[in-house]
Design an enzyme around this catalytic site. Structure first.
Site, PDB file in Angstrom:
ATOM      1  N   GLN A 182      11.218 -21.294  15.478  1.00  0.00           N
ATOM      2  CA  GLN A 182      12.670 -20.832  15.438  1.00  0.00           C
ATOM      3  C   GLN A 182      13.722 -21.691  16.077  1.00  0.00           C
ATOM      4  O   GLN A 182      14.828 -21.282  15.807  1.00  0.00           O
ATOM      5  CB  GLN A 182      12.579 -19.224  15.771  1.00  0.00           C
ATOM      6  CG  GLN A 182      11.668 -18.478  15.076  1.00  0.00           C
ATOM      7  CD  GLN A 182      12.004 -18.107  13.448  1.00  0.00           C
ATOM      8  OE1 GLN A 182      13.260 -18.435  13.129  1.00  0.00           O
ATOM      9  NE2 GLN A 182      11.144 -17.556  12.779  1.00  0.00           N
ATOM     10  N   ALA A 203       8.736 -26.395   8.289  1.00  0.00           N
ATOM     11  CA  ALA A 203      10.373 -26.702   7.631  1.00  0.00           C
ATOM     12  C   ALA A 203      11.013 -25.615   7.011  1.00  0.00           C
ATOM     13  O   ALA A 203      12.239 -25.691   6.650  1.00  0.00           O
ATOM     14  CB  ALA A 203       9.841 -27.822   6.411  1.00  0.00           C
ATOM     15  N   HIS A 204      10.028 -24.444   6.166  1.00  0.00           N
ATOM     16  CA  HIS A 204      10.854 -23.489   5.613  1.00  0.00           C
ATOM     17  C   HIS A 204      11.865 -22.680   6.512  1.00  0.00           C
ATOM     18  O   HIS A 204      12.573 -21.696   6.117  1.00  0.00           O
ATOM     19  CB  HIS A 204       9.989 -22.528   4.729  1.00  0.00           C
ATOM     20  CG  HIS A 204       9.252 -21.742   5.578  1.00  0.00           C
ATOM     21  ND1 HIS A 204       9.389 -20.366   5.638  1.00  0.00           N
ATOM     22  CD2 HIS A 204       8.204 -21.812   6.538  1.00  0.00           C
ATOM     23  CE1 HIS A 204       8.326 -19.710   6.433  1.00  0.00           C
ATOM     24  NE2 HIS A 204       7.660 -20.368   6.905  1.00  0.00           N
ATOM     25  N   THR A 240      -4.966 -35.593   1.239  1.00  0.00           N
ATOM     26  CA  THR A 240      -3.650 -36.324   0.759  1.00  0.00           C
ATOM     27  C   THR A 240      -2.454 -35.715   1.360  1.00  0.00           C
ATOM     28  O   THR A 240      -2.272 -34.114   1.183  1.00  0.00           O
ATOM     29  CB  THR A 240      -3.534 -36.304  -0.761  1.00  0.00           C
ATOM     30  OG1 THR A 240      -5.097 -36.850  -1.124  1.00  0.00           O
ATOM     31  CG2 THR A 240      -2.554 -37.242  -1.273  1.00  0.00           C
ATOM     32  N   CYS A 330       4.990 -11.322   7.416  1.00  0.00           N
ATOM     33  CA  CYS A 330       3.597 -10.969   7.072  1.00  0.00           C
ATOM     34  C   CYS A 330       3.531  -9.412   7.047  1.00  0.00           C
ATOM     35  O   CYS A 330       2.687  -8.852   6.177  1.00  0.00           O
ATOM     36  CB  CYS A 330       2.516 -11.625   7.669  1.00  0.00           C
ATOM     37  SG  CYS A 330       2.753 -11.688   9.322  1.00  0.00           S
TER      38      CYS A 330
END
Ligand code: PLP
Length: 379
Positions: A182, A203-204, A240, A330
């Site tokens: 945060q 990132a979000h 990957t 969640c």
């Protein structure tokens, strides 16, 4: 769809148009596998390493100290499990106010009998009691200890001094991990100077894409991989790479940091305006966590007494067009309440709601939200 007022930016943030545009164009022209040695692969590899270089420069860390992951849950797992398996850590000190990405990981380690987990008490502002941390560290002389404490609490905005905790850890030879999800993009995090061994982010939470994050691992603190496979991430994370996500994350971080101070000030003004407006309309409202002037300016956790208006509060807010949260993302769906608030106010029975802001919110939205909430409360 009627206009909605999104006040749940600690759960996730919308991607900035610049980030979407960049990812879109990369989707079309940079799709090679970074591990391939042909031209398409080399182009992707160059992009990957450019993103790493740019993020490492922001964190003042070495390029080799930054590992890309699928997000902070994975990063936290990688550090906590890795510290036990690779560094011989036998005791982990944390707090009941940590995110489940830390707490549930530690539960499984503890159940496996490989590590002892000690929970620090927290005060009513959400601060872990550092005197207890010091006592534990003193008594655990001879043990391999890791301290895992987050920088900014995702539910209350309580801010921890990384310097103070890190200094205690250094003094007692303990490792220090901080889930900084945060605070990345909001506070300067100079990994070179901070007394922290491991730092994790996602990132979000700063207007980047979902499903991508990172772990900073101090050089020389060798932990094993969590995920085995190919040699990606210098053998630390097989698979990957999420190239688009990584490039989007690096750009989102650039954009967050360009305007960082102005955004923080703006967020603080929104938070104060919102709280004062609500206080005038709902005198029973109380803050869970730090005082208004302290803590992360994007987070305001409030409590109200149970009554006909508040018993279905989140639901009513949602129907009225306001998105907020009752716990971490969640659990908000099932409204299981917040383990963080329970740890801070044991036995207390009030209705808790977290509002979290972004630089994308306007003062007019805040005024509308206050009017709508007041309407719900006094119906
Ligand atoms: N840690 C904290 C403090 C968070 O707020 C979150 C997200 O809610 C996470 C970890 C998990 O992050 P991710 O969604 O990237 O797995």
């Amino acid at each position: 769809m009627p206009t909605r007022i999104y006040l749940d930016h600690a759960a996730t943030t919308p991607m900035l148009p610049e980030v979407i545009a960049r990812m879109h164009s990369l989707m079309e022209d940079t799709w090679g596998n970074p591990s391939s040695i042909h031209a398409e692969g080399r182009t992707s590899k160059a992009l990957l390493e450019k993103a790493r270089k740019s993020m490492a420069a922001h964190f003042h860390c070495a390029i080799g100290e930054l590992f890309f992951t699928s997000g902070a849950t994975e990063s936290n797992n990688m550090i906590l499990r890795g510290a036990v398996q690779g560094l011989g850590v036998d005791t982990i000190i944390t707090a009941p106010t940590e995110h489940h990405a830390v707490l549930h990981t530690l539960e499984t380690l503890q159940e496996g009998g490989v590590v002892k987990v000690l929970l620090l008490p927290v005060d009513h502002r959400g601060q872990p009691v550092l005197r207890d941390l010091e006592n534990h560290l003193t008594q655990l002389h001879g043990h391999r200890v890791l301290v895992s404490l987050m920088h900014a609490n995702n539910e209350t905005g309580a801010l921890l001094s990384l310097e103070n905790v890190g200094a205690l850890c250094l003094e007692h030879g303990a490792y220090f991990h901080s889930d900084s999800v945060q605070s990345v993009g909001f506070y300067p995090l100079n990994f070179q100077q901070l007394p922290v061994h491991f730092l994790t982010g996602s990132a979000h939470k700063f207007n980047g894409p979902k499903g991508v994050g990172f772990a900073l691992v101090r050089g020389g603190t060798g932990i094993p991989p969590l995920q085995w496979g190919g040699p990606q991430e210098r053998n630390m994370r097989g698979g990957t790479e999420n190239l688009l996500g990584i490039a989007g994350m690096a750009l989102a971080l650039d954009l967050a940091l360009v305007d960082r101070e102005a955004r923080l000030q703006y967020l603080q003004s929104l938070k104060e305006h919102f709280f004062h407006g609500l206080r005038a309309a709902l005198p029973d409202v109380e803050i869970n966590g730090p005082e208004l002037a302290d803590g992360h300016p994007k987070i305001l956790n409030l409590s109200l007494p149970h009554n006909a208006a508040t018993d279905m509060f989140l639901f009513n807010l949602d129907i009225a067009g306001i998105s907020a949260s009752g716990g971490s993302a969640c659990t908000s769906g099932s409204d299981a309440g917040s383990h963080v608030i329970r740890a801070m106010y044991p036995g207390r029975d009030r209705v808790n709601v977290r509002f979290s802001f972004s630089h994308l919110n306007t003062l007019s939205e805040i005024n509308q939200a206050v009017a709508i909430i007041s309407g719900i409360y006094h119906k």
